[in-house]
Design an enzyme around this catalytic site. Structure first.
Site, PDB file in Angstrom:
ATOM      1  CG  ASN A 285      -1.680   1.330   1.346  1.00 14.58           C
ATOM      2  OD1 ASN A 285      -2.655   1.530   0.641  1.00 14.58           O
ATOM      3  ND2 ASN A 285      -1.235   2.216   2.217  1.00 14.58           N
ATOM      4  CD  GLU A 286      -1.393   5.518   0.406  1.00 14.07           C
ATOM      5  OE1 GLU A 286      -2.485   5.974   0.033  1.00 14.07           O
ATOM      6  OE2 GLU A 286      -0.838   5.865   1.470  1.00 14.07           O
ATOM      7  CB  CYS A 287       5.706   1.065  -0.610  1.00 13.42           C
ATOM      8  SG  CYS A 287       5.078   0.404   0.954  1.00 13.42           S
TER       9      CYS A 287
END
Length: 865
Positions: free
Chosen positions: A461-463
Site C-alpha cells: 500500500n502506497e510504498c
C-alpha cells in the site's frame, strides 16, 4: 436348530474391532490446545488464567489488571505492555491412539510475534513472523502422561530497537506512533513481520500486541497424509472448465501403492483418480479433469455464487488415509491492464464480462484480533453485500485475514483485492528478512489460492508512490546516494522479484500488481494508467465538487472523515466535558490530530450551516461525509468505462474513533453507508448540472443485458410545487454509462431560485418492479433554503421489530432515526422525504413497543441548525 459357533462369532467380532481400529489409526488425528492456559509477566511470579487464541492485552483486561484500552484516555496507560516479555503455559495429555502415531506435530496457525516455544523444558521452536504458520515435530519430546507447553514472547520493542540503533540511516514508517509509545522517534515497526497498524495509524491506536493469536493444535498421523490441495482453474468458459488438481501428499516412508481421488460431493461423480508409489517426503500429484457446462461463480449482483464441494481422498491398502474438502467457485477472472487510446486500463473481467468494481477498503476489525467473533465477520461481509458492493480491498497494514473472511466473500460474491502486508513504509528486505517475507508469502498464497473471491495480489500500500511522489527517494539521495541505492535494491527485490515470483509459482493464474496505487515501474501513479489513490479532496483541502472532475482508470482509495454517531461516542467518551471535538478524549480518538478535526469543521462550515450543538455536529458531519462520498461514487460510475472501479476508504474501524469509515467500530452504519447502498445499485440515476447550465441525467448500468424503462425528472420547490416535469421512455444499455436526458436548468426552473428547489429523478424498470431514484441540488447544502419540516410518525409492530411510517409537509433532508444505545438496525436511514410524501422504515429491535415509541428519535437537517 443349529447353535451358533461362539468361537467363530468371537473371531468375527475381533476382526471387526481390529478393522475399525486400523481405519481409526489410518486417519490423522487432531487435538486443539485451547484449554488450561495461564500467563505471566516474564520478570514477575504471578500467574493468571489466559484465553487461547488471544493476546496479552485481552488477558490483562479479562483479569482486571488493566481497564478497557478503548475507553477515554486509557490507551495512554497501556504503553508499558509491549516493553515487557510474557510467558504462556499449559499442560496437555494425548490419547494412546495419538501417542501411537509415527508422526506427531505441534502446529501454530499464528504466533505474535517473537516467540520461543518449549515442550517439557526443551526449546523446540523459535518464531519471528506473525503471518506465518509454524509446525514442528514433537514425537521425541512427548511424555506418556502430562506434557508442559511453554511459550516465551519477547517484547517486539526490545527485540527491534537495537536494529534501529545499529543503522546509519532509518527506514521510513509514516504512521508508526513511536512517540506515543514512549520510544521517541524510533519507528521500529518495519523490522517486525507484524501487523503495521498495531504500532498506530492515522485512524488507530498504538497497542502493540503479543500472544497466541490463532489456534494451536497437535496433529498425529501414520504413513501418509494430504498436506495441500490446489484446485487450479487453468481455463474456464461457459461450456467447459479445464481444471488441474495439484495435490501434495506427505509420506513418512516409501509406499508402493496409494490412490488419490477427486470427487464432486454433490453428484458423487469421480472427477479424477491416480494411483502412484509414494516416496518419503512431499509427493506432488497432478490430477487433470474437466467439467462441461459448469455452474459459474459470479460477484454480488451479477449472478449466483455457486460453490462446488470437491473432496480429495487418499487411500492406502484400501483404507481411507486422509480426506480434504474444498468449496470451489469456478470462474474465469482476469485483470485487464493493457494500453488503450488514453493510457492503460485496469479492470476486472469475470467470466468474459467487464465488471465495474464497487466497494471499499477493509482494515482489521479490532486491535485485538482474536476477539473478532464469527458473527462479527458475517455482519461485516453482509454489510458489504447488502450495500451492493462486489469488492473489498484488504489493506496492507493489517493482516492476511482468517479463513472465514474469504469463505464469506466466496459465499456472498465479494471480490478481494489482497495486499501483501506492507504499507506506507520501507523495509530491510534482504538476507534472512527477505527470506522470511518469501515464506510468509508462500504460506498465505497457498492458503488462499482456492478462493473464488481472490481477484489479485498487490505488493504493498502506497510504498511506490511514497518513493517517487512523497520525496522519500530524494531524501535518501540527499543524505547519501549509497543509502538510496541500497534501499531501492531492497525495494525492487521485495516487490518486483520475490513477491511476483511466489505468486507466479504458487498461483500461476493469479494477477500480481506491484503496489497500490501503481502506473509504472519508474514513477508514481497518475490518472491515465492503473489505479489511483485520490486524496486532494480531504488531505488536499479541495472542495467536494472536485470529485466531479477528477478521473482515474480505477479509484482504489479516496475518502472523507467523520466521527461516530453520538450514541457510539458516549460509549467511550461518556462525560459531558468530553463532548467537544477538541476535548482531550475526542482528540485522543482522532489520530489525524488537530489537522483532521479542523478539516472536518472547515468542510462542514463551507458546505452547511453551523450546527446548534455537539450532537448536531456529529449528525451533520455524517451527512457531510455521506454527501461527499456519494458525489465521488456517482462521478466515478458516470465515467465508465474509462473508470472501472471505485473503492472508498474505508469499510470499518478497529476501535471507536473519528475516521473515514462508513460503519463505526460498533457496527453502526453512518450516512455514507446508507448512501453508498443506493449509489452502488445495479442501475444508477445520476443528475448533474454541467458548466454550461445544462441539467443532465446519466443512467449507468452494471447489468449484463440491456433493459427499458420510464425516466421521470421533476424540478420541484422544497415546499412541494412542481415547476417542470419530464417523462421519457428510455433504453438502458448493458454495462454502460450514457446521458439519456438533458435540459437547460434555467429553462426548467421557470424563474424560481436555485436555492429553493431540488431535482427528483426516477427510473422505473423491469415492468414496474424496480424503482431507482435520486435527488439533486443545484447549489451547496449551505445555500439551500430548507423550510422547517414537520414530520409525523405512525408505528406498527412487525416480526422482530416495528414498521415506522414518517410523513413530512415540506422537503425533509437526511432524516435520521435512532433508538438510543441499543442494538437496532434499520432498513433505511438518513433518507429524504419529499414534500407531502412519506417513507416506510423497518426497525429491527428487541425493545418493547412502549420503550421503542419513547426512545425513537427523528431529526432532519433543518432541525439541527
Amino acid at each position: 436348530m443349529k447353535k451358533p459357533d461362539l468361537n467363530l462369532k468371537r473371531a468375527s467380532l475381533l476382526t471387526s474391532s481390529l478393522l475399525c481400529s486400523a481405519l481409526l489409526i489410518a486417519v490423522p488425528l487432531r487435538k486443539e490446545l485451547n484449554e488450561g492456559w495461564q500467563f505471566k509477566q516474564a520478570r514477575l511470579s504471578n500467574w493468571y488464567p489466559a484465553t487461547v487464541p488471544g493476546v496479552v492485552h485481552t488477558d490483562l483486561l479479562n483479569n482486571k489488571i488493566i481497564e478497557d484500552p478503548f475507553f477515554r484516555l486509557n490507551e495512554r496507560g497501556m504503553q508499558w505492555i509491549d516493553k515487557e516479555d510474557w510467558i504462556y503455559q499449559t499442560t496437555f495429555r494425548l490419547t494412546p491412539e495419538m501417542m501411537g502415531r509415527q508422526n506427531i506435530e505441534l502446529v501454530f496457525k499464528g504466533l505474535d510475534t517473537y516467540a520461543d516455544v518449549y515442550l517439557n523444558e526443551t526449546k523446540i521452536l523459535e518464531t519471528n513472523n506473525m503471518f506465518r504458520e509454524w509446525k514442528t515435530d514433537i514425537k521425541s519430546h512427548l511424555k506418556p502422561g502430562e506434557n508442559t507447553l511453554k511459550i516465551y514472547f519477547h517484547s517486539p520493542i526490545k527485540v527491534d530497537i537495537p536494529k534501529w540503533d545499529a543503522l546509519p540511516y532509518h527506514y521510513e514508517a509514516s504512521n508508526d506512533q513511536s512517540e506515543n509509545g514512549g520510544v521517541f522517534d524510533k519507528k521500529v515497526s518495519v523490522f517486525a513481520r507484524k501487523a503495521g497498524y498495531h504500532y498506530g495509524w492515522d485512524w488507530g491506536p498504538r497497542l502493540v500486541t503479543s500472544g497466541i493469536w490463532r489456534p494451536v493444535y497437535v496433529e498425529a498421523w501414520d504413513n501418509a497424509r494430504i498436506s495441500d490441495v490446489f484446485i487450479r482453474q487453468q481455463e474456464v468458459s461457459k461450456s467447459r472448465a479445464s481444471i488441474l488438481g495439484e495435490i501434495e501428499v506427505e509420506s513418512d516412508k516409501e509406499i508402493d501403492r496409494a490412490t488419490v481421488t477427486l470427487t464432486d460431493e454433490a453428484s458423487g461423480k469421480v472427477l479424477a483418480e491416480k494411483t502412484v508409489a509414494l516416496q518419503k517426503g512431499v509427493n506432488k500429484l497432478a490430477l487433470p479433469f474437466s467439467i462441461r457446462n459448469p455452474k459459474l461463480w459470479w460477484t454480488n449482483g451479477l449472478g449466483e455464487q455457486h460453490l462446488y464441494d470437491f473432496r480429495t481422498d487418499l487411500t492406502i491398502d484400501n483404507q481411507n488415509s486422509d480426506s480434504r474438502t474444498r468449496k470451489i467457485g469456478i470462474r474465469s477472472l482476469k485483470i485487464i491492464n493493457r494500453p488503450d487510446k488514453d493510457g492503460k486500463t485496469f479492470y476486472v473481467e469475470l467470466n468474459g464480462v467487464p465488471v465495474f468494481a464497487k466497494g471499499a477498503n477493509y482494515i482489521p476489525q479490532d486491535n485485538f484480533l482474536p476477539r473478532v467473533s464469527p458473527r462479527q465477520y458475517e455482519k461485516t461481509i453482509l454489510d458489504a453485500a447488502t450495500t451492493n458492493m462486489n469488492m473489498l480491498r484488504i489493506w496492507g497494514g493489517g493482516i492476511y485475514e482468517n479463513d472465514l473472511f474469504y469463505e464469506l466473500c466466496d459465499r456472498y460474491g465479494i471480490l478481494v483485492w489482497q495486499d501483501f502486508m506492507f504499507a506506507c513504509s520501507l523495509y530491510p528486505a534482504e538476507g534472512e528478512f527477505l527470506e522470511n517475507i518469501r515464506q510468509e508469502a508462500i504460506d498465505n498464497v497457498k492458503r488462499l489460492r482456492n478462493h473464488a473471491c481472490i481477484a489479485l495480489w498487490c505488493g504493498n500500500n502506497e510504498c511506490n508512490d511514497a518513493w517517487f511522489n512523497w520525496g522519500w527517494q530524494k531524501r535518501y539521495k540527499a543524505q547519501n546516494p549509497e543509502y538510496e541505492k541500497k534501499i531501492w535494491k531492497q525495494f525492487n527485490d521485495q516487490y518486483n522479484v520475490t513477491l511476483p515470483q511466489v505468486v507466479a509459482e504458487y498461483a500461476p493464474e493469479s494477477f500480481y500488481w506491484p503496489s497500490s496505487p501503481f502506473a509504472r515501474f519508474d514513477g508514481g501513479s497518475d490518472d491515465r494508467n492503473g489505479d489511483r489513490h485520490y486524496w486532494d479532496v480531504w488531505h488536499g483541502k479541495k472542495p467536494i465538487e472536485t470529485y466531479n472532475k477528477e478521473r482515474s482508470r480505477f479509484f482504489s482509495e479516496y475518502g472523507f472523515q467523520s466521527f461516530p454517531e453520538f450514541e457510539s461516542v458516549k460509549r467511550y467518551a461518556p462525560r459531558q466535558e468530553d463532548w467537544d471535538i477538541y476535548s482531550e478524549v475526542m482528540m485522543s480518538h482522532q489520530r489525524g490530530g488537530m489537522h483532521a478535526n479542523e478539516l472536518i469543521e472547515t468542510y462542514l462550515l463551507n458546505e452547511y450551516h453551523k450546527p446548534k450543538d455537539f450532537e448536531a455536529f456529529l449528525y451533520m458531519n455524517h451527512v457531510l461525509q455521506g454527501d461527499a462520498i456519494k458525489a465521488a461514487i456517482e462521478a466515478h460510475r458516470r465515467d465508465m468505462p474509462y473508470c472501472m472501479g471505485t473503492l472508498f476508504w474505508q469499510h470499518n474501524d478497529c476501535w471507536p474513533v473519528a475516521s473515514w469509515a462508513s460503519r463505526d467500530y460498533y457496527g453502526r452504519w453512518k450516512a455514507q453507508h446508507y448512501f453508498a447502498r443506493k449509489t452502488y445499485r445495479d442501475i444508477l440515476v445520476s443528475p448533474i448540472a454541467d458548466g454550461d447550465g445544462q441539467l443532465k441525467i446519466y443512467l449507468v448500468s452494471d447489468r449484463h443485458k440491456a433493459c427499458s424503462g420510464t425516466l421521470e425528472v421533476e424540478i420541484m420547490k422544497l415546499t412541494g410545487e412542481v415547476l417542470s416535469h419530464f417523462k421519457r421512455n428510455v433504453k438502458v444499455d448493458a454495462n454502460s454509462s450514457h446521458t439519456l436526458f438533458s435540459v437547460s436548468l434555467d429553462e426548467a426552473l421557470k424563474g424560481a431560485r436555485k436555492e429553493d428547489v431540488f431535482i427528483h429523478a426516477t427510473l422505473l424498470t423491469d415492468k414496474g418492479n424496480s424503482l431507482y431514484t435520486n435527488n439533486y441540488f443545484p447549489v451547496k447544502q449551505k445555500e439551500v433554503n430548507y423550510p422547517q419540516a414537520v414530520i409525523t410518525r405512525s408505528i406498527r409492530p412487525i416480526a422482530k421489530g416495528f414498521e415506522v411510517t414518517l410523513a413530512s409537509d415540506n422537503f425533509a433532508r437526511a432524516v435520521f432515526i435512532a433508538t438510543g444505545d441499543v442494538d437496532s438496525s434499520f432498513s433505511d436511514n438518513y433518507f429524504d422525504i419529499l414534500p407531502g410524501g412519506s417513507v416506510k422504515v423497518e426497525v429491527y429491535t428487541d425493545l418493547p413497543q412502549d420503550r421503542f415509541e419513547k426512545q425513537l428519535k427523528v431529526v432532519s437537517l433543518s432541525d439541527e441548525y
